[in-house]
Each structure stands twice: as C-alpha cells, then as structure tokens.
Scaffold this active site. Structure first.
Site, PDB file in Angstrom:
ATOM      1  N   TYR A   1       0.823  -1.209   0.000  1.00 19.94           N
ATOM      2  CA  TYR A   1       0.000   0.000   0.000  1.00 19.94           C
ATOM      3  C   TYR A   1       0.852   1.251   0.000  1.00 19.94           C
ATOM      4  O   TYR A   1       0.466   2.307  -0.452  1.00 19.94           O
ATOM      5  CB  TYR A   1      -0.868   0.068   1.257  1.00 19.94           C
ATOM      6  CG  TYR A   1      -2.132  -0.724   1.164  1.00 19.94           C
ATOM      7  CD1 TYR A   1      -2.989  -0.567   0.080  1.00 19.94           C
ATOM      8  CD2 TYR A   1      -2.480  -1.614   2.156  1.00 19.94           C
ATOM      9  CE1 TYR A   1      -4.147  -1.302   0.005  1.00 19.94           C
ATOM     10  CE2 TYR A   1      -3.642  -2.352   2.079  1.00 19.94           C
ATOM     11  CZ  TYR A   1      -4.477  -2.185   1.002  1.00 19.94           C
ATOM     12  OH  TYR A   1      -5.625  -2.901   0.910  1.00 19.94           O
TER      13      TYR A   1
ATOM     14  N   ASP B   1      15.287  16.674  -0.122  1.00 20.62           N
ATOM     15  CA  ASP B   1      14.911  15.789   0.987  1.00 20.62           C
ATOM     16  C   ASP B   1      16.145  15.554   1.856  1.00 20.62           C
ATOM     17  O   ASP B   1      17.245  15.321   1.323  1.00 20.62           O
ATOM     18  CB  ASP B   1      14.472  14.406   0.479  1.00 20.62           C
ATOM     19  CG  ASP B   1      13.196  14.463  -0.346  1.00 20.62           C
ATOM     20  OD1 ASP B   1      12.551  15.528  -0.346  1.00 20.62           O
ATOM     21  OD2 ASP B   1      12.870  13.440  -0.986  1.00 20.62           O
TER      22      ASP B   1
ATOM     23  N   GLU C   1      16.840  13.000   3.543  1.00 22.36           N
ATOM     24  CA  GLU C   1      17.350  11.632   3.393  1.00 22.36           C
ATOM     25  C   GLU C   1      18.221  11.416   2.158  1.00 22.36           C
ATOM     26  O   GLU C   1      19.069  10.548   2.158  1.00 22.36           O
ATOM     27  CB  GLU C   1      16.228  10.619   3.281  1.00 22.36           C
ATOM     28  CG  GLU C   1      14.875  11.051   3.690  1.00 22.36           C
ATOM     29  CD  GLU C   1      13.990   9.833   3.767  1.00 22.36           C
ATOM     30  OE1 GLU C   1      13.237   9.640   2.817  1.00 22.36           O
ATOM     31  OE2 GLU C   1      14.126   9.090   4.749  1.00 22.36           O
TER      32      GLU C   1
ATOM     33  N   GLY D   1      -0.494 -12.557  -2.728  1.00 21.45           N
ATOM     34  CA  GLY D   1      -0.790 -11.782  -1.523  1.00 21.45           C
ATOM     35  C   GLY D   1      -0.370 -12.507  -0.266  1.00 21.45           C
ATOM     36  O   GLY D   1       0.116 -13.644  -0.313  1.00 21.45           O
TER      37      GLY D   1
ATOM     38  N   CYS E   1       0.685 -17.454  -7.416  1.00 22.59           N
ATOM     39  CA  CYS E   1       1.258 -17.588  -6.068  1.00 22.59           C
ATOM     40  C   CYS E   1       0.143 -17.831  -5.054  1.00 22.59           C
ATOM     41  O   CYS E   1      -0.411 -18.920  -5.036  1.00 22.59           O
ATOM     42  CB  CYS E   1       2.137 -16.396  -5.739  1.00 22.59           C
ATOM     43  SG  CYS E   1       3.426 -16.845  -4.567  1.00 22.59           S
TER      44      CYS E   1
ATOM     45  N   GLN F   1      -2.457 -21.142  -4.497  1.00 25.34           N
ATOM     46  CA  GLN F   1      -2.711 -21.805  -3.212  1.00 25.34           C
ATOM     47  C   GLN F   1      -4.214 -21.818  -2.910  1.00 25.34           C
ATOM     48  O   GLN F   1      -4.760 -22.808  -2.432  1.00 25.34           O
ATOM     49  CB  GLN F   1      -1.929 -21.093  -2.098  1.00 25.34           C
ATOM     50  CG  GLN F   1      -0.415 -21.147  -2.326  1.00 25.34           C
ATOM     51  CD  GLN F   1       0.394 -20.344  -1.305  1.00 25.34           C
ATOM     52  OE1 GLN F   1      -0.170 -19.647  -0.456  1.00 25.34           O
ATOM     53  NE2 GLN F   1       1.709 -20.447  -1.383  1.00 25.34           N
TER      54      GLN F   1
ATOM     55  N   HIS G   1       5.926 -16.434  -9.952  1.00 19.31           N
ATOM     56  CA  HIS G   1       5.392 -15.145 -10.423  1.00 19.31           C
ATOM     57  C   HIS G   1       5.784 -14.929 -11.889  1.00 19.31           C
ATOM     58  O   HIS G   1       6.828 -14.332 -12.158  1.00 19.31           O
ATOM     59  CB  HIS G   1       5.966 -14.000  -9.593  1.00 19.31           C
ATOM     60  CG  HIS G   1       5.423 -13.922  -8.212  1.00 19.31           C
ATOM     61  ND1 HIS G   1       4.390 -13.085  -7.867  1.00 19.31           N
ATOM     62  CD2 HIS G   1       5.769 -14.587  -7.093  1.00 19.31           C
ATOM     63  CE1 HIS G   1       4.125 -13.229  -6.582  1.00 19.31           C
ATOM     64  NE2 HIS G   1       4.945 -14.139  -6.087  1.00 19.31           N
TER      65      HIS G   1
ATOM     66  N   GLU H   1       4.712 -12.878 -13.917  1.00 22.82           N
ATOM     67  CA  GLU H   1       4.653 -11.464 -14.302  1.00 22.82           C
ATOM     68  C   GLU H   1       6.005 -10.757 -14.248  1.00 22.82           C
ATOM     69  O   GLU H   1       6.202  -9.754 -14.925  1.00 22.82           O
ATOM     70  CB  GLU H   1       3.627 -10.712 -13.432  1.00 22.82           C
ATOM     71  CG  GLU H   1       3.989 -10.490 -11.966  1.00 22.82           C
ATOM     72  CD  GLU H   1       3.629 -11.656 -11.050  1.00 22.82           C
ATOM     73  OE1 GLU H   1       3.451 -12.782 -11.559  1.00 22.82           O
ATOM     74  OE2 GLU H   1       3.536 -11.442  -9.826  1.00 22.82           O
TER      75      GLU H   1
END
Ligand code: GLN
Length: 543
Positions: free
Chosen positions: A57, A151, A153, A358, A385, A389, A511, A513
């Site tokens: 997210y 920034d 950082e 996920g 993935c 399952q 995966h 992709e």
C-alpha cells in the site's frame, strides 16, 4: 578514475511520482536502440535494507530479480523496456549502504578512524554507483536517485553524485534533472518557478544539471524553454519537454522526438554504434493501439486501491494483449468485498479471472468464493502464487470434501494443511529476504496447457513465497482432477496445477509477471487472454 563506461544520473525535483523510472527506462531504451549496452540502477533513500518488508500500500509492488533480490518496482520498468535482467546490484537503499559501512566498522576495517557520512557513507555509495560499470558489460550506466532533491534523506546520495563528476572526469558524467512545469488554470500560464527552485537546490549541493526533462500537461512554448535555460544554467536545446503520454510505452518515442538521446550522446562524446532501431518497439505499439478483440478480465486481490501493488501483472497484460491484438479491460476487484451472497453480481461480466498474489488472511475467503465460481462456471482462471494456493484449498474443500482445508499461513491449526511451510522455512525467525526468492527450474508435463503455452517442457520462473503445496495431499488432489503439471526437478515441489475438464484453469506457485517484457510477452498471460477471447466468443454464440 578514468572511465570507459559513461554514467548518467537522474535526479528529480518539485514533486515525487514524476516518473523518473520511466524516463530512465526510455532513455536507456533509446541508447540501447543505437547499439549501446545499457543498465539502469536505482538508489533509494530509505532505511529498509530492501523493499521486501514494505507494505504494498505504501510503496507498490516488490519486484523480484532472477538472483532473488526484492527490489523497487522501477526495476520492473527497466527490465520491461530493456529486456535485460537486473540483479541485487541494481537496487541499493540507504539501509544497505549503512549496513555495509557498519559491518565494515565492526570488522575494524576503518583502522581506528572516526566513521562519518563524508567520506565513509559517500564512498560506499560511490563504490556502488560504479560497481556495475566496472564489470565491463555496459557502455552506459544510468542511475536513478529516488526521492526529491532537497529531501534530508537523499543528501548523501546527492553529495556522492557531486563527487562522482570529479571521479569520472568530463565527458563521462551527466546529470539529467526531471522536474514539473505546473499549469495554473486561473492565470492560464505554465510556471517555471518551482523548477528554478529545485535547480537552485541542486546548485547549492554543488550539482549543475546538464539536461532538464520537464513534465508538463501542455506543450512548452519557446519562451518558457528560454526562461528555464536562462535561470537554470542549461543550454536551450537541453530543456526537454515531456508531455503526459497515453501509455508509458510511448515515452521512448516522445523522448526521441525531443532529441533527449542526441543531447545525451553529444554531451558524453559518444557516436551512435548503429542506426536507431526501434522496429520491434513500434510494431508492439501498433498492435497495442489497434486491437481486433476485447475481453474483460477481473484481477482479484486485496491491495486493489493502489494499482501499483500489481504493477508487473498489469504490465504483463499489456504486453500479452498486444501480442494477440486484443484490448484487455482489466477490472481490479477487492476480494474483501466478494462474498457468497454477491459473487454472481460481482463476477458475471468477466471473461477471465485472475486471483492475485498476496499475504495474510484478509480477503482470503472472497478469493475462495471467486475460484469456486471460476471452476464451476468454466471461466478461464489464472492463479498466481497465493492465487494458486487458493485454488488448491478451494478444490480440497469443495471437491475432495476436506472440511477446513487451508494454508497454515491462514489457519495454523487446520486439520488439512494442503498448503504448508517447508521444514527449512519453519526455522526462520527474520522477515527480510527469507522467502523462497528468485529463479527456479520447473519441468512441465508434456501436452499440458502450460507446456503448450510455453512451447517447451523446461522453464525457469521467479518466486517470492514461503508456503508450498503439501505433497502429502498430491495423490488425492490429482485423482480428483487437479493435476500437478509443473514440478521443481530437484525438490519435487509442485509449481503448477491445472484442472482437467475446464477450458483454462491454471495456478502457478511462481510469479510469471516478473519476466514479461515488451519484446517477450509472458506465454501464460498470452494463453490466458486467448482463453478469455474464446470464452467470450462462445458466450456470444450462446454456448
Ligand atoms: N502468502 C503466500 C506465501 O507466502 C503467497 C505469497 C505470494 O502470493 N507472493 O506462500
């Protein structure tokens, strides 16, 4: 340090999300199309050692390389554009830099010196800047500096870029600064001031950008370009307009039109090694933009509010759709909002269903309901993935009648752990970098749907997961028609399941992709879209 390899640094100003990764990849593509060997690396200014532990997210997808590095999603763009693999060395974070320096300090490698940001951190950054170039495999190394100039950082990275100019010498080093020219509706004006400020910040840090790439919603009039050139100390022809594009794959051609590559070559004293060859790229764009069919595919996952969380899957659909000249209308559906009450309504318009990768329990039961619907209604289904399952769990519960069957990830006390942890994973107590990661071999069953799609019986695909198909249940599951058609030749782990008597029902533990590129669309995505086209056509014929 005299250098054969040329180094291009890409910085960003004004705001984040301007698409530095796409500009880096597009520039890389243009240089590659002129015969240069190019790689692109990203330096991220956060303290995580790698993005593997970041919530999708917050940061979008975690991209995985052949060598099993968990990296920033921009590396996916680099691979998709250049069709060249990246590796652990292509993505470095502040966390990794500090970790390396502190490890050296503990070993006493600094011989009693006070360890400081300058020179120790900046030296470590620079040695990572040059690492890929020193392998002798590349003519040009493009380095994208994450974050925005100014920034706190990113200061050590910017300082390292300043020093790099002197290490590398004139003609071997270039800074491209990506910036935004906002349009003020009320004043009907494009404004240059934010760019002037961000260049000023670069100048304060001792860096003069050589080229400005200006993101804009409207064409930049000459007087705006002149103003930018004058106030930012760059040549007029080095102010490059980057208009918003319909597709990220248009950007290399837009940058070519703006002569970004020519400016770069001339500033680096490079003569093109070959005539610009973008034939395949243009052919791909031609097919992408002129589809002859259309299908609607649902991507069911739990991070759907941030599509970047599924970046590689979304791009894989683009590559595969162009290959079969089909427009894929991709609908992202939250599995948390799918239930046994509403699934008909939510899923009925779909010609194909993909259940996404996920972690964790949230939204899991919605995925079970979705797979059951796809299985029973013979809708083309692709499980990736966690999606694979779920397919195994759904089949165990509803076809084998194993009540409560589950993955031990979702229910550690399940009576039927059809998906479970391998012994070596049980010992692990750290999160970062401890999954099954990177490329593994898989043998395909002859004439299976997957073998036909790939056109061969041995493949390599990338992984990122902890849990595995539990082989204790393999015979029962196969006997009822869910076949293991792909297996790891060394460990016997099940990598692919396919349902018999279904037009297209494929679950893969890996995966696919991550390996799809513009020039090499991933075969399973191509085959899945084809199955969705067939499903739609047969529906139209009333079958
Ligand atoms: N959570 C599952 C596992 O760890 C699947 C991971 C994934 O989908 N990438 O095995």
């Amino acid at each position: 340090m005299a250098s054969q390899t040329k180094y291009i640094f890409i910085t960003g100003g004004v705001t984040s999300s301007l698409g530095k990764g796409i500009i880096a990849a597009s520039l890389g593509k243009l240089l590659q199309a002129r015969g240069f060997r190019v790689t692109i690396q990203k330096f991220d200014p956060y303290l995580n050692i790698d993005p593997g532990t970041l919530n999708p997210y917050e940061h979008g997808e975690c991209y995985v390389t052949e060598d099993g590095a968990e990296t920033d999603l921009d590396l996916g763009h680099y691979e998709r554009f250049l069709n060249v693999n990246t590796s652990q060395s292509n993505n470095i974070t502040t966390g990794r830099i500090y970790n390396n320096v502190i490890t050296k300090e503990r070993k006493g490698e600094f011989l009693g010196k006070t360890v400081q940001v300058i020179p120790h951190i900046t030296d470590e950054i620079k040695s990572n800047f040059y690492k890929l170039g020193q392998e002798g495999k590349y003519d040009v190394v493009i380095t994208e500096i994450g974050g925005c100039v100014g920034d706190i950082e990113s200061l050590p990275f910017i300082e390292a870029v300043r020093q790099a100019r002197w290490d590398l010498g004139p003609g071997n080093f270039l800074v491209v600064h990506l910036t935004l020219i906002p349009y003020l509706k009320a004043a009907k004006e494009l404004k240059t001031k934010p760019t002037q400020h961000s260049v000023k910040q670069l100048l304060e840090a001792g860096i003069q950008p050589d080229i400005l790439v200006c993101r804009t919603e409207y064409p930049l009039p000459n007087e705006v370009k002149r103003k930018l050139a004058l106030f930012c100390n760059v040549q007029l022809d080095s102010v490059i307009e980057a208009m918003d594009a319909d597709s990220i794959y248009d950007v290399p051609l837009l940058m070519k039109k703006e002569k970004l590559d020519e400016r770069v070559l001339s500033k680096l004293n490079l003569k093109p090694k070959s005539k610009l060859d973008l034939k395949d790229w243009k052919e791909f764009l031609g097919k992408l933009k002129n589809p002859t069919a259309e299908v609607t595919i649902g991507l069911i996952g739990k991070y759907v509010s941030l599509p970047d969380a599924y970046k590689s899957i979304i791009e894989s659909f683009t590559h595969a759709a162009a290959a079969v000249e089909c427009r894929v209308k991709l609908i992202l559906l939250s599995s948390e909002e799918i239930s046994s009450e509403n699934y008909q309504f939510k899923l009925k318009s779909l010609d194909g269903i993909l259940v996404a990768p996920g972690f964790g329990e949230r939204g899991f039961e919605g995925k079970i309901v979705t797979v059951k619907y796809a299985r029973e209604n013979k809708i083309p289904f692709f499980g990736i993935c966690l999606g694979m399952q779920v397919a195994v769990i759904e089949f165990s519960r509803h076809v084998l009648g194993l009540k409560g069957a589950n993955s031990t990830e979702m229910d550690p006390t399940t009576p039927h752990p059809v998906i479970a942890l391998m012994e070596e994973q049980k010992k692990i107590d750290q999160m970062g970098g401890t999954m099954r990661l990177g490329s593994y071999a898989c043998d395909l069953k002859k004439n299976s749907k997957t073998a036909l799609a790939y056109g061969k019986n041995k493949i390599q695909e990338r992984h990122r997961h902890r849990y595995e198909f539990n082989n204790a249940y393999l015979d029962q599951i196969q006997a009822m028609g869910l076949e293991a058609t792909g297996k790891n030749p060394e460990t016997g782990l099940v990598e692919i399941v396919e349902l018999k008597n279904h037009p297209w029902f494929v679950g893969v533990q890996f995966h696919p992709e991550y390996k799809s590129t513009v020039l090499n669309p991933q075969p399973l995505f191509v085959s899945f879209i084809q199955a969705a086209i067939d499903k739609k056509n047969s529906k139209l014929l009333g079958n």
